[in-house]
Enzyme design. Structure first.
Site, mmCIF file in Angstrom:
data_model
loop_
_atom_site.group_PDB
_atom_site.id
_atom_site.type_symbol
_atom_site.label_atom_id
_atom_site.label_comp_id
_atom_site.label_asym_id
_atom_site.label_seq_id
_atom_site.Cartn_x
_atom_site.Cartn_y
_atom_site.Cartn_z
ATOM 1 N N LYS A 1 0.741 -1.167 -0.007
ATOM 2 C CA LYS A 1 -0.035 -0.116 -0.059
ATOM 3 C C LYS A 1 0.742 1.447 0.125
ATOM 4 C CE LYS A 1 -3.870 1.951 2.838
ATOM 5 N NZ LYS A 1 -4.628 2.017 3.931
ATOM 6 N N SER B 1 -9.867 1.909 2.975
ATOM 7 C CA SER B 1 -9.062 2.879 2.299
ATOM 8 C C SER B 1 -7.764 1.821 1.232
ATOM 9 C CB SER B 1 -8.096 3.542 2.980
ATOM 10 O OG SER B 1 -7.355 3.054 3.904
ATOM 11 N N SER C 1 -9.881 -0.567 7.359
ATOM 12 C CA SER C 1 -9.368 -0.521 5.749
ATOM 13 C C SER C 1 -8.621 -1.660 5.406
ATOM 14 C CB SER C 1 -8.191 0.739 5.879
ATOM 15 O OG SER C 1 -8.906 1.960 5.470
HETATM 16 N N1 GLN Z 1 -13.175 4.032 6.559
HETATM 17 C C1 GLN Z 1 -12.520 4.646 7.861
HETATM 18 C C2 GLN Z 1 -11.948 6.101 7.541
HETATM 19 O O1 GLN Z 1 -12.447 6.497 6.486
HETATM 20 C C3 GLN Z 1 -11.122 3.733 7.926
HETATM 21 C C4 GLN Z 1 -9.949 3.954 7.520
HETATM 22 C C5 GLN Z 1 -8.926 3.299 7.686
HETATM 23 O O2 GLN Z 1 -8.937 2.098 8.467
HETATM 24 N N2 GLN Z 1 -7.831 3.700 7.387
HETATM 25 O O3 GLN Z 1 -11.436 6.675 8.357
#
Ligand code: GLN
Length: 496
Positions: free
Chosen positions: A73, A148, A172
């Protein structure tokens, strides 16, 4: 060569060690696959083919992950490669050092290959917040892959990677794994070093693997877990062999169904697939117990105070002075900061910084941030109490299957609810894994459904054992999206 790309990490390793295939051939098969499908998927932001080829030539296949390419990532630093966090503000930034997880992957013989797309600075649930365009779901390119870490999930699901690393702050890793039909593990807080991970919310972030099956996630965790003097939040806790318990039966295992996670609002097809998975666990000998996590309803609210507060502080470093984007014209230093950040950050990141600055500001700190910390303690206590009764918690990963691109873009609150089942796990610091448990049929296409198992802190070995027992007695993890199917078994029978 075409079936080479669909191998799991363990299968690839076996072939590499038997000299049936070379690391260079494996890499080239992957590169050909990327050339064929990534125009549609856009799971990669970049891949350094020459450096990877050089590493493959010298790979030592006797090492635990010797010669295995792993997609990374774009929030984890790999020396000499770009690290943009899918943001314009870091466009062109080249990492001067390796994150500890990368040092460890390399020591295990793996080849960090490619930078996977993501929501900018890991803020989002759909990968639509990438400054470089969205990733698409291999099961239906009109749909999002989750986020994400959507790029990491999509490249594993589309056989463009044997496995990948992602990061999970509120879901995420697990949510995109669920939506793309692969395995995604968020380790316990403190299990994996975050040195070299660009910080989003430091009390919540963890790095973890994406893979085609449970065993591969165990293999990757074996390589990256453990105390790191460069990350003071990584704990001394010994690292077991995470594959050691795989294959044990479920006699005596108690699984908790949190009643707050089964109250309606979940897509009926998701609900049905998860309930069937729970019944399947019962048939395997597990005991299912109803439990309560009474502070569940506050988890999303608490998360969006704590995560944004921490993000507002962490993202202060992107000021155009030391690295990344710098505005072309500014009369003075304040204007320099303002313009640099206005030009460099996308709308969701700005929203989070403003929200986080607000909840930390004097006069509001007590009402929001401090109170959120207190409720966080209650949420953590919910899990501690639950784990006095059960070995793991079982529930959906995502309340719905993948939605269409653009479907939530103008409704941040609805987007935030995508993580309703995953967020509390980060707030409590425990571990969680998502694995395939069926399909929803939507507009004539099968869309993967993920089952979430939540485990006690630092008990990833037990969690993976429980996940593995289900996986090995079902066929869900073998199903492939139409773009990658090769055998009848991969195609047949998507009915739950
Ligand atoms: N979807 C969540 C957010 O927008 C979690 C994102 C993540 O785990 N990095 O913060």
């Amino acid at each position: 060569m075409s079936s080479l790309i669909s191998l799991s990490v363990a299968e690839l390793q076996a072939q590499l060690r038997a000299r049936e295939v070379s690391p260079v051939e494996a890499l080239q098969a992957l590169q050909a696959r990327i050339a064929a499908v990534d125009g549609t998927i856009h799971g990669y932001l970049a891949h350094d083919d020459a450096a990877a080829l050089e590493a493959a030539r010298h790979a030592d296949v006797s090492l635990p992950l010797g010669g295995v390419p792993i997609a990374i990532k774009d929030v984890i630093n790999v020396r000499g490669q770009q690290c943009t966090c899918a943001s314009k503000i870091l466009e062109g930034f080249i990492s001067p050092y390796d994150a500890t997880v990368i040092t460890r992957l390399k020591a295990a013989g793996a080849i960090p290959f490619g930078r996977t797309n993501m929501d900018e600075f890991a803020m989002g649930s759909s990968t639509e917040n990438s400054a470089y365009g969205p990733t698409r779901n291999p099961w239906d390119p009109a749909r999002i892959p989750g986020g994400s870490s959507g790029g990491s999930a999509a490249v594993v699901a589309a056989d463009e990677a044997f496995a990948a690393l992602g990061s999970d702050t509120g879901g995420s890793i697990r949510q995109p794994a669920a939506l793309c039909g692969c395995v995604g593990l968020k380790p316990s807080y403190g299990r994996v070093s975050r040195f070299g991970l660009v910080a989003f919310a430091s009390s919540l972030d963890q790095i973890g693997p994406f893979s085609k099956n449970v065993r591969d996630s165990a293999l990757l965790l074996n390589a990256v877990a453990g105390r790191d003097p460069l990350d003071s939040t990584s704990l001394e806790e010994p690292v077991p062999d995470y594959t050691a318990l795989l294959g044990r039966d479920l006699k005596g295992v108690r699984l908790g169904m949190p009643k707050e996670y089964f109250v309606g609002g979940t897509d009926p097809q998701v609900d049905q697939a998860v309930r069937k998975a729970i019944a399947h666990y019962e048939s395997l000998g597990a005991e299912i117990v109803e439990i309560s996590l009474p502070h569940t309803e506050h988890a999303v609210g608490v998360y969006y105070i704590i995560a944004t507060a921490e993000a507002s502080a962490n993202l202060a470093r992107f000021d155009g002075v030391r690295y990344g984007h710098r505005t072309a014209e500014a009369e003075n230093i304040i204007e320099h900061y303002r313009r640099t950040r206005a030009e460099g950050f996308g709308p969701e990141v700005k929203r989070r910084i403003i929200l986080g600055t607000y909840v930390l500001s004097s006069g509001y700190y007590d009402a929001y941030y401090l109170r959120a910390q207190k409720v966080r303690a209650l949420i953590r206590q919910d899990f501690t109490r639950a784990f006095e009764q059960v070995d793991a918690i079982i529930c959906p990963t995502s309340p719905e299957p993948a939605f269409k691109l653009g479907d939530r873009s103008d409704d941040p609150l609805r987007m935030y609810l995508a993580d309703i089942f995953t967020i509390a796990v980060n707030l409590a610091g425990v571990c969680g894994v998502s694995l395939p448990c069926g399909f929803a049929q939507v507009e004539g296409k099968p869309l993967p459904v993920g089952l979430q198992l939540i485990g006690k802190p630092f008990r990833e070995a037990e969690l993976l054992q429980i996940a593995h027992a289900y996986e090995q007695s079902t066929e869900w993890h073998k199903k492939r999206p139409a773009m990658t199917r090769q055998t009848a078994a991969e195609t047949a029978d998507f009915d739950n």
